[in-house]
Design a protein around this motif. Structure first.
Motif, PDB file in Angstrom:
ATOM      1  N   ALA A   3      16.385 -12.074 -11.169  1.00  0.00           N
ATOM      2  CA  ALA A   3      17.343 -11.725 -10.376  1.00  0.00           C
ATOM      3  C   ALA A   3      17.709 -12.949  -9.354  1.00  0.00           C
ATOM      4  O   ALA A   3      18.701 -12.904  -9.043  1.00  0.00           O
ATOM      5  CB  ALA A   3      16.487 -10.142  -9.296  1.00  0.00           C
ATOM      6  N   LYS A   4      16.253 -13.658  -8.967  1.00  0.00           N
ATOM      7  CA  LYS A   4      15.678 -15.194  -8.361  1.00  0.00           C
ATOM      8  C   LYS A   4      17.593 -16.018  -9.235  1.00  0.00           C
ATOM      9  O   LYS A   4      17.889 -16.919  -8.760  1.00  0.00           O
ATOM     10  CB  LYS A   4      14.703 -15.691  -8.462  1.00  0.00           C
ATOM     11  N   MET A   5      17.268 -16.131 -10.675  1.00  0.00           N
ATOM     12  CA  MET A   5      17.726 -17.189 -11.252  1.00  0.00           C
ATOM     13  C   MET A   5      19.303 -15.978 -11.353  1.00  0.00           C
ATOM     14  O   MET A   5      20.250 -17.202 -10.846  1.00  0.00           O
ATOM     15  CB  MET A   5      17.501 -16.361 -12.898  1.00  0.00           C
ATOM     16  N   ASN A   6      19.672 -15.038 -11.167  1.00  0.00           N
ATOM     17  CA  ASN A   6      21.174 -14.458 -10.924  1.00  0.00           C
ATOM     18  C   ASN A   6      22.190 -15.297  -9.927  1.00  0.00           C
ATOM     19  O   ASN A   6      22.797 -14.881 -10.031  1.00  0.00           O
ATOM     20  CB  ASN A   6      21.290 -13.104 -11.550  1.00  0.00           C
ATOM     21  N   LEU A   7      21.097 -15.163  -9.192  1.00  0.00           N
ATOM     22  CA  LEU A   7      21.387 -15.176  -7.619  1.00  0.00           C
ATOM     23  C   LEU A   7      21.562 -17.641  -6.841  1.00  0.00           C
ATOM     24  O   LEU A   7      22.069 -17.207  -5.686  1.00  0.00           O
ATOM     25  CB  LEU A   7      20.563 -14.865  -6.672  1.00  0.00           C
ATOM     26  N   ARG A   8      20.454 -18.111  -8.358  1.00  0.00           N
ATOM     27  CA  ARG A   8      21.079 -19.358  -8.539  1.00  0.00           C
ATOM     28  C   ARG A   8      20.446 -19.351  -7.233  1.00  0.00           C
ATOM     29  O   ARG A   8      20.424 -21.021  -6.655  1.00  0.00           O
ATOM     30  CB  ARG A   8      22.294 -19.425  -8.013  1.00  0.00           C
ATOM     31  N   ILE A  14      11.170 -20.801  -9.349  1.00  0.00           N
ATOM     32  CA  ILE A  14      10.249 -21.653  -9.803  1.00  0.00           C
ATOM     33  C   ILE A  14       8.728 -21.245  -9.256  1.00  0.00           C
ATOM     34  O   ILE A  14       7.777 -21.282  -9.892  1.00  0.00           O
ATOM     35  CB  ILE A  14      10.199 -23.215  -9.104  1.00  0.00           C
ATOM     36  N   VAL A  15       8.545 -20.915  -7.781  1.00  0.00           N
ATOM     37  CA  VAL A  15       7.385 -20.735  -7.258  1.00  0.00           C
ATOM     38  C   VAL A  15       7.280 -19.329  -8.364  1.00  0.00           C
ATOM     39  O   VAL A  15       5.786 -18.981  -8.096  1.00  0.00           O
ATOM     40  CB  VAL A  15       7.668 -20.330  -5.612  1.00  0.00           C
ATOM     41  N   ILE A  16       8.123 -18.730  -8.289  1.00  0.00           N
ATOM     42  CA  ILE A  16       7.593 -16.908  -9.347  1.00  0.00           C
ATOM     43  C   ILE A  16       7.025 -18.217 -10.681  1.00  0.00           C
ATOM     44  O   ILE A  16       5.776 -17.432 -11.580  1.00  0.00           O
ATOM     45  CB  ILE A  16       8.538 -16.284  -9.687  1.00  0.00           C
ATOM     46  N   LYS A  34       9.999 -23.257 -16.736  1.00  0.00           N
ATOM     47  CA  LYS A  34      10.229 -23.985 -15.459  1.00  0.00           C
ATOM     48  C   LYS A  34      11.071 -25.020 -15.726  1.00  0.00           C
ATOM     49  O   LYS A  34      12.523 -24.927 -14.592  1.00  0.00           O
ATOM     50  CB  LYS A  34       9.136 -24.217 -14.859  1.00  0.00           C
ATOM     51  N   SER A  35      11.278 -25.799 -16.867  1.00  0.00           N
ATOM     52  CA  SER A  35      11.732 -27.168 -16.851  1.00  0.00           C
ATOM     53  C   SER A  35      13.698 -27.130 -17.491  1.00  0.00           C
ATOM     54  O   SER A  35      13.970 -27.991 -16.535  1.00  0.00           O
ATOM     55  CB  SER A  35      11.056 -27.994 -17.880  1.00  0.00           C
ATOM     56  N   GLN A  38      14.987 -26.118 -13.896  1.00  0.00           N
ATOM     57  CA  GLN A  38      14.988 -27.496 -13.125  1.00  0.00           C
ATOM     58  C   GLN A  38      15.955 -28.941 -13.167  1.00  0.00           C
ATOM     59  O   GLN A  38      17.187 -29.253 -12.500  1.00  0.00           O
ATOM     60  CB  GLN A  38      13.839 -28.409 -12.995  1.00  0.00           C
ATOM     61  N   ILE A  39      16.358 -28.536 -14.754  1.00  0.00           N
ATOM     62  CA  ILE A  39      17.795 -29.191 -14.681  1.00  0.00           C
ATOM     63  C   ILE A  39      18.765 -28.095 -14.194  1.00  0.00           C
ATOM     64  O   ILE A  39      19.262 -28.972 -13.544  1.00  0.00           O
ATOM     65  CB  ILE A  39      17.945 -28.937 -16.337  1.00  0.00           C
ATOM     66  N   TYR A  40      18.921 -26.522 -14.161  1.00  0.00           N
ATOM     67  CA  TYR A  40      19.693 -26.520 -13.113  1.00  0.00           C
ATOM     68  C   TYR A  40      19.699 -26.528 -12.388  1.00  0.00           C
ATOM     69  O   TYR A  40      20.965 -26.556 -11.360  1.00  0.00           O
ATOM     70  CB  TYR A  40      19.988 -24.660 -13.169  1.00  0.00           C
ATOM     71  N   ASN A  41      18.603 -27.084 -11.099  1.00  0.00           N
ATOM     72  CA  ASN A  41      18.263 -27.165  -9.541  1.00  0.00           C
ATOM     73  C   ASN A  41      18.985 -28.450  -9.302  1.00  0.00           C
ATOM     74  O   ASN A  41      18.501 -28.875  -8.154  1.00  0.00           O
ATOM     75  CB  ASN A  41      17.084 -27.521  -9.453  1.00  0.00           C
TER      76      ASN A  41
END
Length: 200
Positions: A3-8, A14-16, A34-35, A38-41
């Motif tokens: 859900a966090k990923m879908n909301l960007r 990452i905390v999860i 996780k890595s 981090q690329i998306y981020n």
């Protein structure tokens, strides 16, 4: 996490994942995931560090090398050249140790780098060699179809996609790839064509 990923909300995702890594420290999938986040981020160096950490635990991790390619694609051709050399050395080891499937996966990564570099002819040769070696592997057909789409060779692309569709097993994760990504590939091909027209 999904859900966090879908909301960007990548930092929250990452905390999860850090909690999951703490709960399952031997599970190599969580550091890989996780890595990728981090690329998306935009945290490229952290992502690189993570993928290298996975490779220190599993020197033949195809997914970790794939991640390094994504990182290298943003850093330039020199880094991609260095990654190719590393992958080629692992392919040699795989052949010596009779790890045929891993060797094929790594060879597919080299072809992917050639596509990123815009060396479509070189990539096609790699895929064609893989087809000669193992005609029932559906992946090289899919990849060739995508390249021919980028090259605006629709008839040849259609031939490769037909071969891919015949061979891909029902229910395989790749079955959704065709429907989900072909429109994106065609749009990308149009974008490349438009950029060429703009330069000429």
């Amino acid at each position: 996490m999904q859900a966090k990923m879908n909301l960007r909300k990548f930092n929250e995702a990452i905390v999860i994942i850090d909690k999951l890594i703490e709960l399952e420290p031997s599970n190599i999938e969580w550091p890989l995931f996780k890595s990728h986040i981090q690329i998306y981020n935009g945290d490229i160096e952290l992502a690189r560090y993570g993928f290298e950490g996975v490779l220190s635990r599993d020197p033949f991790s195809v997914e970790a090398y794939h991640g390094l390619i994504m990182v290298g694609a943003q850093s330039g051709s020199a880094e991609l050249d260095a990654i190719i050399k590393r992958i080629e050395s692992k392919i040699d080891k795989c052949k010596k140790e009779r790890m045929k499937d891993v060797a094929r996966d790594l060879i597919l990564l080299i072809a992917q780098i050639r596509v990123i570099e815009g060396k479509y002819t070189d990539a096609l040769k790699v895929y064609q060699d893989l087809v000669k070696e193992e005609p029932k592997d559906f992946r090289p057909y899919l990849c060739q179809g995508i390249i021919y789409t980028l090259l605006r060779k629709k008839d040849e692309a259609d031939k490769q996609f037909q071969k891919y569709k015949r061979l891909v097993p029902k229910g395989h994760p790749y079955t959704g790839y065709f429907d989900d990504n072909m429109i994106a590939t065609q749009l990308f091909a149009q974008k490349v064509e438009n950029e060429k027209m703009g330069r000429s």
